[in-house]
Design an enzyme around this catalytic site. Structure first.
Site, PDB file in Angstrom:
ATOM      1  N   PHE A 142      27.474  16.815  -2.763  1.00 52.89           N
ATOM      2  CA  PHE A 142      26.609  16.938  -1.234  1.00 52.89           C
ATOM      3  C   PHE A 142      26.775  16.803  -0.517  1.00 52.89           C
ATOM      4  CE2 PHE A 142      22.956  15.582   0.980  1.00 52.89           C
ATOM      5  CZ  PHE A 142      21.750  16.826   1.144  1.00 52.89           C
ATOM      6  N   ASP A 211      26.315   8.277  -7.132  1.00 55.55           N
ATOM      7  CA  ASP A 211      25.611   8.543  -6.531  1.00 55.55           C
ATOM      8  C   ASP A 211      24.769   9.251  -7.707  1.00 55.55           C
ATOM      9  OD1 ASP A 211      23.914   9.821  -5.431  1.00 55.55           O
ATOM     10  OD2 ASP A 211      24.519  10.429  -3.839  1.00 55.55           O
ATOM     11  N   TYR A 236      13.040   9.610  -3.312  1.00 53.42           N
ATOM     12  CA  TYR A 236      11.841  10.480  -2.614  1.00 53.42           C
ATOM     13  C   TYR A 236      12.203  12.108  -3.892  1.00 53.42           C
ATOM     14  CZ  TYR A 236      16.346  11.985   0.485  1.00 53.42           C
ATOM     15  OH  TYR A 236      17.896  12.537   0.392  1.00 53.42           O
ATOM     16  N   LYS A 237      13.307  11.862  -4.533  1.00 56.07           N
ATOM     17  CA  LYS A 237      13.377  12.711  -5.431  1.00 56.07           C
ATOM     18  C   LYS A 237      12.797  12.221  -6.053  1.00 56.07           C
ATOM     19  CE  LYS A 237      17.756  14.575  -3.138  1.00 56.07           C
ATOM     20  NZ  LYS A 237      19.394  14.192  -3.178  1.00 56.07           N
ATOM     21  N   ARG A 385      16.763  27.007  -6.726  1.00 57.38           N
ATOM     22  CA  ARG A 385      17.221  25.803  -7.142  1.00 57.38           C
ATOM     23  C   ARG A 385      15.419  25.878  -8.202  1.00 57.38           C
ATOM     24  NH1 ARG A 385      19.026  21.001  -4.780  1.00 57.38           N
ATOM     25  NH2 ARG A 385      17.194  21.184  -3.928  1.00 57.38           N
TER      26      ARG A 385
HETATM   27  C1  LIG Z   1      19.730  13.789  -1.823  1.00 59.80           C
HETATM   28  C2  LIG Z   1      20.802  13.641  -1.426  1.00 59.80           C
HETATM   29  C3  LIG Z   1      21.529  12.555  -0.337  1.00 59.80           C
HETATM   30  C4  LIG Z   1      20.458  12.618   0.887  1.00 59.80           C
HETATM   31  O1  LIG Z   1      20.291  11.359   1.694  1.00 59.80           O
HETATM   32  P1  LIG Z   1      20.470  10.890   2.400  1.00 59.80           P
HETATM   33  O2  LIG Z   1      21.254   9.871   3.097  1.00 59.80           O
HETATM   34  O3  LIG Z   1      18.881  10.624   2.542  1.00 59.80           O
HETATM   35  O4  LIG Z   1      19.713  12.156   3.100  1.00 59.80           O
HETATM   36  C5  LIG Z   1      22.472  12.109  -0.294  1.00 59.80           C
HETATM   37  N1  LIG Z   1      24.160  12.734  -1.698  1.00 59.80           N
HETATM   38  C6  LIG Z   1      22.847  13.053  -2.700  1.00 59.80           C
HETATM   39  C7  LIG Z   1      23.682  13.579  -3.619  1.00 59.80           C
HETATM   40  C8  LIG Z   1      21.921  13.731  -2.910  1.00 59.80           C
HETATM   41  O5  LIG Z   1      21.356  14.184  -4.135  1.00 59.80           O
END
Ligand SMILES: *Cc1c(COP(=O)(O)O)cnc(C)c1O
Length: 410
Positions: A142, A211, A236-237, A385
């Site tokens: 990501f 992560d 939040y997921k 997705r």
């Molecule tokens: C959702 C997600 C994020 C989100 O980062 P924010 O700082 O909350 O915007 C970061 N890394 C991964 C791998 C994600 O899936």
């Protein structure tokens, strides 16, 4: 009626009957009542924003009107606001296989990736890390993780080595300081081998930073059992904490004493209200705090975690795999051959809790799905997705999503 459409109707009838039976047998099925979801909506985007737990609106209203409106400043003590980051960390801990006292909630995932990576670099440097000048990162990560890793590396004098997760073992060596990996890939839904990769990182003498954004709340993580060094994740997921709810940082107990945060804000001080010019870090998970916690979203998150009462993460995983298997079976039955290609691994050991399909005109197809009451999401350039949150998604949802996709591609 043509023979093909008679066959298609028979297939649809048998799959929807199967879905009904599977839903009737599903011990987690009644958990959907713990959420507020619009009637008739198939919500397969909990891997981006989890649904609203039914207890959250009332709790947030109470925090705002009574704790803030009436108790005002007293709430920092009397309503437990001050200790919320570590208290809620302990609430998340069992979901990711962590003993209490190692997780603190606050800030975004991006900020926590920064704390974890600079913290890891400093831990390595402090423990005879001479010659360890490489930070290995997932090349397919990501984006935010990659951007932050590049900056953390520049600040700490490390060199980024970006590789596909499967190639991580081949680049590990005496120069590796730390490795940042995603437990599940946000795009493909591929689950990476956390126990095996963590062991390989340790065998090379380096630190493993994970992560958990796409696995916490969807499947067992087992941070302690696997000896993970540091970890971050969002809430939040699959944890349903609400839009922008604070993320968390895990620092394994054995590293806490030496953990040197790059953001040593006053709330991570041993005596924050002594207001001393010298920084003395607090002991334990509190050391990962920075500034004043964002109480409204943090307490919404705390209320949302109540949906886990009596729920085993192993049962959630079993249902997630059954749901994604069934969805794939329905996609094969309903979507004309060759229109979509599944990029999520079939093997359970390599599958997170989402299915990613590559297909033509994916952006337009997802818009059409949403218009027909099936919400997934589109990721550039051609990926559809579908996230499966077992707490509120059922087998009939999976069947309807695939059938609707079949109509659109048909
Ligand atoms: C959702 C997600 C994020 C989100 O980062 P924010 O700082 O909350 O915007 C970061 N890394 C991964 C791998 C994600 O899936």
């Amino acid at each position: 009626m043509s023979e093909t459409s008679v066959n298609a109707e028979a297939t649809a009838a048998s799959l929807s009957i199967r879905a009904e039976v599977l839903d009737a047998e599903d011990a987690l099925g009644k958990l959907r009542e713990r959420f507020t979801l619009p009637d008739g909506l198939v919500y397969l985007d909990g891997n981006s924003l989890g649904a609203l737990p039914a207890g959250v609106p009332g709790r947030v209203a109470d925090v705002v009107s009574r704790e803030w409106g009436e108790l005002l400043i007293r709430s920092w003590d009397e309503s437990g606001w001050w200790t919320a980051p570590e208290r809620i960390g302990d609430r998340i801990a069992p979901l990711v296989g962590a003993a209490p006292g190692q997780i603190v909630v606050g800030d975004s995932t991006s900020v926590n990736v920064f704390k974890a990576l600079v913290g890891a670099a400093r831990l390595v440097e402090a423990s005879a890390g001479a010659g360890r000048d490489e930070l290995v990162v997932d090349a397919t990560t990501f984006p935010t993780d990659g951007y932050i890793a590049a900056s953390a590396a520049r600040m700490t004098g490390l060199k980024v080595v970006a590789v596909e997760p499967g190639e991580v073992p081949s680049v590990l060596g005496p120069r590796t300081a730390a490795v940042l990996l995603n437990h599940a890939d946000y795009l493909s839904g591929r689950l990476h081998d956390l126990p095996g990769l963590t062991a390989a990182v340790h065998a090379a003498g380096a630190l493993a930073v994970w992560d958990l954004c796409h696995t916490a709340g969807a499947l067992p993580v087992e941070l302690d059992a696997n000896g993970v060094d540091l970890a971050v994740g969002c809430t939040y997921k699959y944890l349903n904490g609400g839009p922008g709810s604070p993320a968390y940082l895990y620092v394994a107990r054995r590293h806490q004493e030496a953990f040197d945060s790059p953001l040593p804000g006053w709330t991570s001080h041993a005596e924050p209200f002594a207001m001393t010019p010298d920084y003395v870090p607090a002991q334990g998970a509190v050391r990962g705090r920075v500034g004043t916690p964002d109480i409204l979203s943090m307490l919404a998150l705390e209320a949302s975690l109540e949906v886990w009462e009596g729920v085993s993460i192993e049962a959630v995983r079993a249902k997630s795999l059954a749901l994604t298997d069934f969805f794939l079976e329905c996609v094969e039955a309903y979507v004309p051959a060759g229109r979509v290609e599944c990029v999520t691994p079939r093997a359970h050991a390599e599958r997170g809790s989402q299915i990613a399909l590559r297909g033509g005109n994916a952006a337009g197809v997802m818009r059409e799905l949403v218009a027909r009451g099936v919400v997934g999401d589109f990721r550039h350039p051609d990926v559809l997705r579908f996230g499966f949150t077992p707490l509120y998604v059922g087998f009939a949802d999976a069947e309807r999503a695939a059938r609707t996709l079949g109509h659109i591609y048909g």
